[in-house]
Design a protein around this motif. Sequence first.
Motif, PDB file in Angstrom:
ATOM      1  N   ARG A 478      10.740  -8.469  -4.818  1.00  0.00           N
ATOM      2  CA  ARG A 478       9.436  -8.176  -4.229  1.00  0.00           C
ATOM      3  C   ARG A 478       8.568  -7.461  -5.265  1.00  0.00           C
ATOM      4  O   ARG A 478       9.025  -6.545  -5.945  1.00  0.00           O
ATOM      5  CB  ARG A 478       9.675  -7.269  -3.029  1.00  0.00           C
ATOM      6  N   LEU A 479       7.320  -7.884  -5.389  1.00  0.00           N
ATOM      7  CA  LEU A 479       6.480  -7.344  -6.462  1.00  0.00           C
ATOM      8  C   LEU A 479       5.906  -5.976  -6.114  1.00  0.00           C
ATOM      9  O   LEU A 479       5.771  -5.114  -6.962  1.00  0.00           O
ATOM     10  CB  LEU A 479       5.328  -8.317  -6.761  1.00  0.00           C
ATOM     11  N   ASN A 480       5.536  -5.771  -4.855  1.00  0.00           N
ATOM     12  CA  ASN A 480       4.860  -4.524  -4.501  1.00  0.00           C
ATOM     13  C   ASN A 480       5.852  -3.411  -4.197  1.00  0.00           C
ATOM     14  O   ASN A 480       6.904  -3.660  -3.626  1.00  0.00           O
ATOM     15  CB  ASN A 480       3.984  -4.725  -3.257  1.00  0.00           C
ATOM     16  N   GLY A 481       5.478  -2.202  -4.587  1.00  0.00           N
ATOM     17  CA  GLY A 481       6.318  -1.050  -4.265  1.00  0.00           C
ATOM     18  C   GLY A 481       6.091  -0.609  -2.820  1.00  0.00           C
ATOM     19  O   GLY A 481       5.352  -1.238  -2.068  1.00  0.00           O
ATOM     20  N   GLU A 521       3.250  -0.777   2.397  1.00  0.00           N
ATOM     21  CA  GLU A 521       3.486  -1.485   1.136  1.00  0.00           C
ATOM     22  C   GLU A 521       2.389  -1.081   0.158  1.00  0.00           C
ATOM     23  O   GLU A 521       1.203  -1.169   0.484  1.00  0.00           O
ATOM     24  CB  GLU A 521       3.432  -2.992   1.404  1.00  0.00           C
ATOM     25  N   SER A 523      -0.129  -1.293  -2.992  1.00  0.00           N
ATOM     26  CA  SER A 523      -0.809  -2.451  -3.582  1.00  0.00           C
ATOM     27  C   SER A 523      -0.396  -2.623  -5.050  1.00  0.00           C
ATOM     28  O   SER A 523      -0.721  -3.607  -5.681  1.00  0.00           O
ATOM     29  CB  SER A 523      -2.326  -2.296  -3.459  1.00  0.00           C
ATOM     30  N   ARG A 524       0.313  -1.625  -5.594  1.00  0.00           N
ATOM     31  CA  ARG A 524       0.806  -1.735  -6.986  1.00  0.00           C
ATOM     32  C   ARG A 524       2.316  -1.945  -6.979  1.00  0.00           C
ATOM     33  O   ARG A 524       2.944  -1.993  -5.944  1.00  0.00           O
ATOM     34  CB  ARG A 524       0.481  -0.434  -7.731  1.00  0.00           C
ATOM     35  N   GLN A 525       2.887  -1.946  -8.213  1.00  0.00           N
ATOM     36  CA  GLN A 525       4.304  -2.315  -8.314  1.00  0.00           C
ATOM     37  C   GLN A 525       5.287  -1.193  -8.032  1.00  0.00           C
ATOM     38  O   GLN A 525       6.401  -1.439  -7.621  1.00  0.00           O
ATOM     39  CB  GLN A 525       4.584  -2.856  -9.711  1.00  0.00           C
ATOM     40  N   ASP A 526       4.875   0.054  -8.273  1.00  0.00           N
ATOM     41  CA  ASP A 526       5.869   1.127  -8.117  1.00  0.00           C
ATOM     42  C   ASP A 526       5.729   1.812  -6.752  1.00  0.00           C
ATOM     43  O   ASP A 526       4.732   1.662  -6.069  1.00  0.00           O
ATOM     44  CB  ASP A 526       5.727   2.161  -9.259  1.00  0.00           C
ATOM     45  N   ASP A 527       6.763   2.575  -6.395  1.00  0.00           N
ATOM     46  CA  ASP A 527       6.716   3.312  -5.123  1.00  0.00           C
ATOM     47  C   ASP A 527       5.758   4.496  -5.249  1.00  0.00           C
ATOM     48  O   ASP A 527       5.595   5.062  -6.330  1.00  0.00           O
ATOM     49  CB  ASP A 527       8.117   3.858  -4.780  1.00  0.00           C
ATOM     50  N   GLN A 568      14.272  -3.377  -0.276  1.00  0.00           N
ATOM     51  CA  GLN A 568      14.813  -3.454  -1.630  1.00  0.00           C
ATOM     52  C   GLN A 568      16.172  -2.759  -1.673  1.00  0.00           C
ATOM     53  O   GLN A 568      16.623  -2.204  -0.675  1.00  0.00           O
ATOM     54  CB  GLN A 568      13.817  -2.793  -2.591  1.00  0.00           C
TER      55      GLN A 568
END
Length: 598
Positions: A478-481, A521, A523-527, A568
């Motif tokens: 999954r791409l989004n954090g 969720e 909108s960026r990749q990291d949590d 994840q």
Amino acid sequence: MDIKNIAIIAHVDHGKTTLVDKIMYHCQLFRENENTGDLILDNNDLERERGITITSKNVSVTYKDTKINIIDTPGHADFGGEVERVLNMADGVLLLVDAFEGPMPQTRFVLQKAIDLGLKPCVVINKVDKENCTPDEVHEKVFDLMFELGAEEWQLDFPAVYGSAKNNWMSEDWQKQTENIEPLLDMVMEHIPSPKIEEGTVQMLITSLDYSSFTGRIAIGRLQRGTLKEGMQVSLVKRDGSIKKSRIKELHTFEGLGRIKVAEVQAGDICALVGLEGFEIGDTVADFENPEALKTIAIDEPTMSMLFTINDSPFFGKDGKFVTSRHIKDRLTKELEKNLALRVEETDSADKFMVYGRGVLHLSVLIETMRREGYELQIGQPQVIIKEIDGVKCEPVEELTIDLPENVSGKAVEFVTLRKGEMLSMEAKGDRMVCEFIIPSRGIIGLRNQLLTATAGEAIMAHRYKEYQPLKGGIPERLNGSLVSIEKGTAIPYSIDKLQDRGRFFVDPGEDIYEGQVIGENSRQDDMTVNITKTKKLSNVRSSGADDKAKIVPAIKFSLEEALEYIQKDEYVEVTPNHLRLRKILLTENERKRSKAI
């Protein structure tokens, strides 16, 4: 009385349960004034909600002085363990195929099992009232499929009827509509063989279980030879060959939707035995003096695993009655008795269990049943079982069929190839495209959500396990954090409104949340940790009503399967009777940072 035993097999939604309804109405199982509704055999809540059959059911009708035992089977490959067992009770199968869709992946799966067992197929081409349907072409395709699956000549010489189960008619010619479904029942009478009865002592393979709180566990199967009587002494031959002596207290045969108590059962009939002790599915009920065992049932291996653990979130015990590891362990052990395709292994921790099954749906039905019974538990991310074959690491591979509108077919191909799928074929049907792929099982987890979003809910996806093949390499995750809550408290509309540009939320205003819960969720990749429990600070300068009204986008609500496919590696799904929550395994941010640093 003559007896016919038939199983009805088909892909999901091709109309098995509806057909059984019509047969029951035609054979006058109910009084004229009795309205029993439709999909009568889908009798538990989960089956009715999802519109699929999960456990096979037996029903018997009488037609022209012949008793017909009908077995309605599940169509979904995740419940293949159920189909493999019950086909042992039948002498022939009714293969139901949709006149528009033709044979689908699961049709192939169940048909393969029936042909291997040497059952006589009769084909029913259903839903011929659909527009753009091609009954004659579908008939050809069924023939080609049987040939491909290695059917023998007498199986390839199958009779067929056409019609619409929903509109209550069947006919030998699809252009001539009849008044009722008699042509189908006549085909069963003519072509399905009566049970072959050999000479010899009693033999019966136990193929399914029932449970009654009054009499305990009940063994169900078809009596192959001999006669069973009430109060009779028998031997139980276990899977490993050991023999136990036992006694039958009561005998029941199937009549209509229920069972009736009888004094004896003749060979060939399907019956239920009350009072046997310590039996398992796959055991043989044999003669007391000199028992002979029947060949036991072989079941395909599981391909997927999930970690089940106790609920240790800050909200544990608020909803459920059963929360301890002992409760969960006992419930899983009980499930093993009747769910043959399931395996449970204990781990090095007393409150964690590895549960292996056929697929996400197979395991999620178990989890959903448990939560309705009052259990609380947490589930880890679904993992595919990887085996080493001849020194090479291999993973399960599935055949995937996607049926979707032509203008979005490019999107589907792109998604599947990203997940290491290979395209086999692509054909147009009306204004839709049917694409076939081979894809690793890992790639299917989470694919349905993406596809439905990209095709505005139009895609229909079906898949079935094929074999193990060498590992295909990495598949993008999954791409989004995640957006993770940093505080325990109540979600405040004011805070959610101010944070909406950070991502999409899974919780509604006013919901209780805790530290470490995944509430949206990113909108960026990291949590990212956020605080949505902050209220607006009021003073004599700022009144409560002077600012803009908060406009909040509705929260995304996951179903159980969607939640399991979404999480994840470092997250759990917390399942309680009233709530589904996503959470980080490590709840505080400090712990998460520390574990990353190690």
